[in-house]
Write a protein that holds these residues in place. Structure first.
Motif, mmCIF file in Angstrom:
data_model
loop_
_atom_site.group_PDB
_atom_site.id
_atom_site.type_symbol
_atom_site.label_atom_id
_atom_site.label_comp_id
_atom_site.label_asym_id
_atom_site.label_seq_id
_atom_site.Cartn_x
_atom_site.Cartn_y
_atom_site.Cartn_z
ATOM 1 N N PRO A 55 0.793 -1.235 0.000
ATOM 2 C CA PRO A 55 0.000 0.000 0.000
ATOM 3 C C PRO A 55 0.823 1.280 0.000
ATOM 4 C CG PRO A 55 0.078 -0.909 2.214
ATOM 5 C CD PRO A 55 0.841 -1.873 1.334
ATOM 6 N N LEU A 56 2.120 1.208 -0.234
ATOM 7 C CA LEU A 56 2.962 2.396 -0.197
ATOM 8 C C LEU A 56 2.805 3.203 -1.488
ATOM 9 C CD1 LEU A 56 6.185 0.832 1.341
ATOM 10 C CD2 LEU A 56 4.402 2.147 2.503
ATOM 11 N N PRO A 57 2.565 4.502 -1.384
ATOM 12 C CA PRO A 57 2.308 5.309 -2.588
ATOM 13 C C PRO A 57 3.448 5.297 -3.597
ATOM 14 C CG PRO A 57 1.643 6.510 -0.603
ATOM 15 C CD PRO A 57 2.380 5.296 -0.140
ATOM 16 N N HIS A 58 4.699 5.259 -3.131
ATOM 17 C CA HIS A 58 5.801 5.342 -4.096
ATOM 18 C C HIS A 58 6.024 4.019 -4.827
ATOM 19 C CE1 HIS A 58 7.965 3.463 -0.752
ATOM 20 N NE2 HIS A 58 8.968 3.201 -1.572
ATOM 21 N N LEU A 59 5.327 2.969 -4.424
ATOM 22 C CA LEU A 59 5.428 1.677 -5.107
ATOM 23 C C LEU A 59 4.150 1.352 -5.870
ATOM 24 C CD1 LEU A 59 7.238 -0.431 -2.350
ATOM 25 C CD2 LEU A 59 8.239 0.725 -4.333
ATOM 26 N N ASP A 60 3.373 2.371 -6.191
ATOM 27 C CA ASP A 60 2.104 2.179 -6.894
ATOM 28 C C ASP A 60 2.327 2.090 -8.401
ATOM 29 O OD1 ASP A 60 -0.633 1.993 -7.370
ATOM 30 O OD2 ASP A 60 -0.874 4.170 -7.487
ATOM 31 N N SER A 61 2.982 1.021 -8.818
ATOM 32 C CA SER A 61 3.231 0.786 -10.241
ATOM 33 C C SER A 61 3.504 -0.703 -10.438
ATOM 34 C CB SER A 61 4.421 1.612 -10.732
ATOM 35 O OG SER A 61 5.590 1.254 -10.023
ATOM 36 N N PRO A 62 3.303 -1.216 -11.648
ATOM 37 C CA PRO A 62 3.552 -2.638 -11.886
ATOM 38 C C PRO A 62 5.045 -2.965 -11.828
ATOM 39 C CG PRO A 62 2.132 -1.690 -13.582
ATOM 40 C CD PRO A 62 2.714 -0.553 -12.816
ATOM 41 N N PHE A 63 5.344 -4.211 -11.454
ATOM 42 C CA PHE A 63 6.709 -4.728 -11.446
ATOM 43 C C PHE A 63 6.766 -5.937 -12.379
ATOM 44 C CE2 PHE A 63 6.367 -2.365 -7.547
ATOM 45 C CZ PHE A 63 7.599 -1.742 -7.423
ATOM 46 N N ASP A 64 7.877 -6.052 -13.091
ATOM 47 C CA ASP A 64 8.031 -7.115 -14.080
ATOM 48 C C ASP A 64 8.675 -8.353 -13.453
ATOM 49 O OD1 ASP A 64 6.981 -5.344 -15.843
ATOM 50 O OD2 ASP A 64 8.838 -4.988 -16.972
ATOM 51 N N TYR A 65 8.163 -9.530 -13.855
ATOM 52 C CA TYR A 65 8.688 -10.816 -13.400
ATOM 53 C C TYR A 65 8.737 -11.786 -14.569
ATOM 54 C CZ TYR A 65 7.995 -9.297 -8.562
ATOM 55 O OH TYR A 65 8.061 -8.625 -7.372
ATOM 56 N N ARG A 66 9.695 -12.693 -14.498
ATOM 57 C CA ARG A 66 9.774 -13.765 -15.473
ATOM 58 C C ARG A 66 8.709 -14.813 -15.166
ATOM 59 N NH1 ARG A 66 12.285 -12.747 -20.192
ATOM 60 N NH2 ARG A 66 14.230 -11.589 -19.839
ATOM 61 N N VAL A 67 8.180 -15.397 -16.232
ATOM 62 C CA VAL A 67 7.178 -16.460 -16.073
ATOM 63 C C VAL A 67 7.851 -17.797 -16.341
ATOM 64 C CG1 VAL A 67 4.978 -17.380 -16.859
ATOM 65 C CG2 VAL A 67 5.356 -14.907 -16.844
ATOM 66 N N ARG B 188 -7.582 1.870 -11.798
ATOM 67 C CA ARG B 188 -6.481 2.818 -11.966
ATOM 68 C C ARG B 188 -7.000 4.257 -12.003
ATOM 69 N NH1 ARG B 188 -1.608 2.811 -10.613
ATOM 70 N NH2 ARG B 188 -2.600 4.488 -9.455
ATOM 71 N N ALA B 189 -8.103 4.471 -12.709
ATOM 72 C CA ALA B 189 -8.677 5.810 -12.802
ATOM 73 C C ALA B 189 -9.218 6.273 -11.452
ATOM 74 C CB ALA B 189 -9.786 5.835 -13.854
ATOM 75 N N ALA C 46 -6.447 10.163 -5.251
ATOM 76 C CA ALA C 46 -5.089 10.244 -4.708
ATOM 77 C C ALA C 46 -4.727 8.995 -3.921
ATOM 78 C CB ALA C 46 -4.937 11.493 -3.824
ATOM 79 N N GLY C 47 -5.147 7.842 -4.418
ATOM 80 C CA GLY C 47 -4.876 6.578 -3.748
ATOM 81 C C GLY C 47 -3.980 5.690 -4.571
ATOM 82 N N THR C 48 -3.878 4.425 -4.168
ATOM 83 C CA THR C 48 -3.061 3.452 -4.882
ATOM 84 C C THR C 48 -3.956 2.418 -5.549
ATOM 85 O OG1 THR C 48 -2.841 1.977 -2.962
ATOM 86 C CG2 THR C 48 -1.206 3.742 -3.205
ATOM 87 N N LEU C 49 -3.455 1.839 -6.612
ATOM 88 C CA LEU C 49 -4.224 0.852 -7.356
ATOM 89 C C LEU C 49 -4.562 -0.356 -6.491
ATOM 90 C CD1 LEU C 49 -5.435 -0.342 -9.935
ATOM 91 C CD2 LEU C 49 -3.139 -1.091 -10.592
ATOM 92 N N ILE C 50 -3.634 -0.809 -5.673
ATOM 93 C CA ILE C 50 -3.888 -2.012 -4.882
ATOM 94 C C ILE C 50 -4.974 -1.759 -3.839
ATOM 95 C CG2 ILE C 50 -2.149 -1.666 -3.088
ATOM 96 C CD1 ILE C 50 -2.997 -4.964 -4.916
ATOM 97 N N SER D 33 -20.152 6.380 0.491
ATOM 98 C CA SER D 33 -18.729 6.712 0.517
ATOM 99 C C SER D 33 -17.990 5.626 1.292
ATOM 100 C CB SER D 33 -18.519 8.072 1.189
ATOM 101 O OG SER D 33 -17.155 8.426 1.195
ATOM 102 N N ASP D 34 -17.066 4.952 0.650
ATOM 103 C CA ASP D 34 -16.370 3.839 1.287
ATOM 104 C C ASP D 34 -15.463 4.341 2.409
ATOM 105 O OD1 ASP D 34 -14.472 1.499 1.688
ATOM 106 O OD2 ASP D 34 -15.767 0.723 0.105
ATOM 107 N N PRO D 35 -15.507 3.699 3.585
ATOM 108 C CA PRO D 35 -14.665 4.153 4.704
ATOM 109 C C PRO D 35 -13.217 3.714 4.606
ATOM 110 C CG PRO D 35 -15.968 2.258 5.385
ATOM 111 C CD PRO D 35 -16.403 2.588 3.981
ATOM 112 N N HIS D 36 -12.865 2.967 3.573
ATOM 113 C CA HIS D 36 -11.492 2.496 3.407
ATOM 114 C C HIS D 36 -10.806 3.282 2.287
ATOM 115 C CE1 HIS D 36 -13.848 -0.985 4.995
ATOM 116 N NE2 HIS D 36 -12.828 -1.031 5.829
ATOM 117 N N ALA D 37 -9.494 3.453 2.443
ATOM 118 C CA ALA D 37 -8.714 4.195 1.450
ATOM 119 C C ALA D 37 -8.866 3.550 0.082
ATOM 120 C CB ALA D 37 -7.243 4.216 1.865
ATOM 121 N N PRO D 38 -9.001 4.377 -0.954
ATOM 122 C CA PRO D 38 -8.910 5.852 -0.970
ATOM 123 C C PRO D 38 -10.260 6.546 -0.819
ATOM 124 C CG PRO D 38 -8.882 5.050 -3.211
ATOM 125 C CD PRO D 38 -8.998 3.825 -2.335
#
Length: 684
Positions: free
Chosen positions: A49-61, A123-124, A130-134, A299-304
């Motif tokens: 849930p950290l804002p600066h890590l709100d992006s996809p990460f690549d992994y090998r399959v 995502r939108a 001002a929240g995170t995708l997760i 209005s949802d009580p959980h972030a965001p």
């Protein structure tokens, strides 16, 4: 204006679905798709849930997971010495990361629970608030239940559905046109002022049936489980079996996931549910409905902290779907959509409304009670007492009380000063007639309380709750049964026999054939709240209760204990919620309050709020208000709040600024984060 315009910028009924464009697109050669084995990289959103890590990460399959690692499935991945869950967003051939890629740990489930539509919507929504995708995906996708996923499930074999006749929509001049647009696959958008009475649920069901008959899906969001039950029955009547599911918090995790999965797999085209249903993954969404959009539970009580009305507006725009925002009242937020041209009003003529609404009268406030000795015991002026006695001969009478409990607020019996706890200065209250006063903040018993102003030791009621009201009415009406409905015990329906039903707002049970009368007590308690939306909320609660009363032609009457000179009381007497919303929105536009502008709040310990605010790079048209101390319960001591204000079109820029500041602090491993809310419910 294009159907792809943003909410607040487009048209309504004359937006047919572009069938010719779809056929033209079908003639184009399909794009070449790489074999799965060539798409050896998985892009994963990791559950952090950290804002600066709100992006996809690549992994090998790994080759052993190649068949199961499909877009939308749940996976487990290594991340900085941990093994975390996540969702596989997409498969690509190469990664832009030039370092060494880790391999997926496991495919938790090959079920593609995250559809592309919900992925992009989430995502939108995260960017809008001002929240995170997760955080959004945590709200959108229920926890996995392995046994349900493994159970065989085939889509039901259903006969074709015929679009219904307009039915209750004939009472609205624009109603048949709205349904015609749905049947043609169009994207009409309306703010609906529903007529009083029980027909609202059938009207929603007809709109949903028209959409499903056109081959598209529908999502209906209601405030609570009782409204969902009513809509569930109406949809079953119009759609038949196996064409919709109800999703509520009362379902167990297994049953809820089973129904949700049936929607995700395309076996069910329509969903009705409470707040979380706004993300229900129906296929080819054609209609989104939010009922009673002014209720704060949307209005949802959980972030965001997303609001169902905003999410469904965004979803309707992105999916080229219809939107119906309805209720017995019109909110200023709904009216803002109308004034922007993105939606149109949908209301009945005044002559039809007068035939459906009960007679409504105001009976003054507590000053009138003080002069009326005969009504003091029941806290009702003589006119209300007379109406209740007459109406009780013909059926049940509803008594709405703004507060639950017994005596929720006390005052000095001599000087009328509020009774406060000697320790924390919280408000004193009583749980029953024989209980000792206690503090609602710290729980301390205040048996030896004395007024600090006049040294008097006796207390009087300042705010009376539903249970005390039931006691008082029982004494005033000894021959009638008195029933209560509130948060602790909610009645669903009462019969036609005479009775007094004491209920808090939102817990009013339906009455077979409608209530003979309704008494709406303590209007000052609703109108006197320090809240921007106090009058709007009071009107909503009053109209919701009055809608349960029989029409004036059948003797239905409503008495509201409020000052008749107030604009909100006059709007209620005339049943003119749209006119009141227009007045409210005009005043807020002059004062710079939502929804005429977009606001965000930053709340937390004083130092943390100031640090985050200092790091903001605000848009040029943004305005900073505060920070100022937050007043209230002891836990708010030392808490401050800053408000940020931008023009209505600047929501995205403000959210991006807030998120960038939060991400910068998060990247520095500064865990002293203040709470950020876009479109907070409370701004006063």
């Amino acid at each position: 204006m294009s159907a792809r315009s943003e909410p607040g910028e487009g048209l309504l009924f004359d937006l047919p679905r572009a069938k010719e464009k779809a056929r033209a697109a079908g003639r184009k050669p399909p794009p070449r798709r790489r074999p799965a084995a060539e798409l050896s990289v998985a892009r994963v959103i990791v559950d952090i849930p950290l804002p600066h890590l709100d992006s996809p990460f690549d992994y090998r399959v790994p080759s052993t997971m190649d068949a199961d690692a499909v877009p939308g499935c749940r996976v487990r991945v290594p991340f900085k010495g941990q093994h975390l869950d996540g969702f596989l967003l997409e498969r690509v051939a190469e990664s832009e990361f030039r370092g060494r890629l880790e391999y997926l740990d496991a495919v938790v489930s090959a079920e593609p629970v995250l559809s592309p539509e919900i992925r992009d919507l989430a995502r939108a929504v995260a960017d809008r608030y001002a929240g995170t995708l997760i955080d959004v995906l945590r709200l959108a996708i229920p926890p996995r239940h392995a046994r349900v996923e493994k159970a065989p499930a085939e889509p039901p074999d259903l006969p074709p559905l015929t679009a219904p006749e307009p039915g209750p929509w004939r009472d609205y001049p624009a109603g048949p046109g709205f349904l015609a647009a749905l049947r043609d696959g169009g994207a009409p958008r309306a703010v609906w002022s529903a007529l009083p009475g029980p027909d609202w649920a059938d009207a929603v069901a007809v709109a949903v049936a028209s959409t499903v008959a056109a081959g598209r899906g529908a999502v209906v969001v209601a405030p609570d489980g009782r409204d969902v039950e009513v809509l569930d029955a109406a949809l079953r009547s119009r759609l038949g079996a196996n064409r919709h599911v109800a999703l509520t918090a009362s379902l167990g995790p297994e049953e809820r996931y089973r129904r949700w999965l049936a929607v995700r797999r395309g076996h069910v085209p329509a969903v009705v549910g409470t707040r979380a249903a706004m993300f229900a993954p129906v296929h080819d969404l054609g209609l989104a409905v939010v009922w009673d959009d002014g209720d704060d539970v949307h209005s949802d009580p959980h972030a965001p902290y997303p609001h169902a009305r905003t999410v469904l507006s965004m979803r309707a725009h992105r999916s080229d779907a219809a939107l119906l925002v309805g209720g017995f009242t019109s909110t200023t937020d709904g009216l803002a959509l109308v004034e922007s041209g993105w939606a149109r009003p949908l209301a009945a003529p005044r002559e039809v409304l007068r035939g459906r609404a009960p007679v409504i009268r105001a009976a003054g406030d507590d000053a009138e009670l003080a002069r009326d000795e005969a009504a003091r015991s029941a806290r009702l002026p003589s006119v209300a007492l007379r109406v209740a006695r007459e109406a009780a001969r013909n059926g049940p009478v509803l008594v709405q009380v703004p507060r639950r409990g017994y005596l929720n607020s006390l005052a000095c019996a001599r000087c009328r000063a509020p009774a406060r706890c000697p320790g924390c200065q919280g408000p004193l209250a009583l749980r029953s007639a024989h209980a000792m006063p206690y503090c609602r903040w710290c729980g301390r018993i205040a048996g030896e309380w004395r007024c600090p102003d006049c040294e008097h030791a006796r207390l009087r009621a300042s705010v009376v709750g539903a249970r005390r009201t039931a006691e008082e009415l029982g004494r005033a009406f000894p021959s009638l049964p008195v029933r209560t409905s509130g948060r602790e015990e909610v009645l669903t329906e009462v019969g036609e026999r005479p009775a007094l039903v004491v209920a808090t707002p939102g817990a009013e049970p339906r009455a077979a054939g409608g209530y003979a009368a309704a008494l709406l007590l303590d209007g000052w308690a609703l109108l006197g709240r320090a809240d921007l939306r106090a009058s709007e909320e009071a009107l909503r609660r009053w109209c919701n209760a009055a809608a349960l009363v029989r029409p004036a032609g059948e003797g239905g009457q409503v008495i509201v204990l409020a000052d008749a000179a107030l604009p909100v009381t006059q709007a209620f007497i005339r049943w003119d919620p749209m006119g009141f919303a227009e007045r409210e929105l005009a005043e807020r536009r002059e004062l710079g309050f939502p929804p005429a502008v977009t606001m965000a709040s930053v709340t937390g310990e004083a130092a943390h709020v100031r640090e985050l605010v200092d790091e903001l790079t605000l848009p040029e048209d943004a305005e900073l208000l505060g920070p100022v101390p937050v007043l209230g319960a002891p836990e708010s001591a030392g808490t401050e709040r800053a408000l940020l204000r931008v023009p209505r079109g600047g929501a995205r820029r403000l959210s991006a600024s807030l998120k960038a500041a939060a991400a910068a602090r998060s990247a520095r491993k500064d865990d002293r984060l203040a709470q950020v809310r876009v479109d907070p419910l409370d701004v006063v």
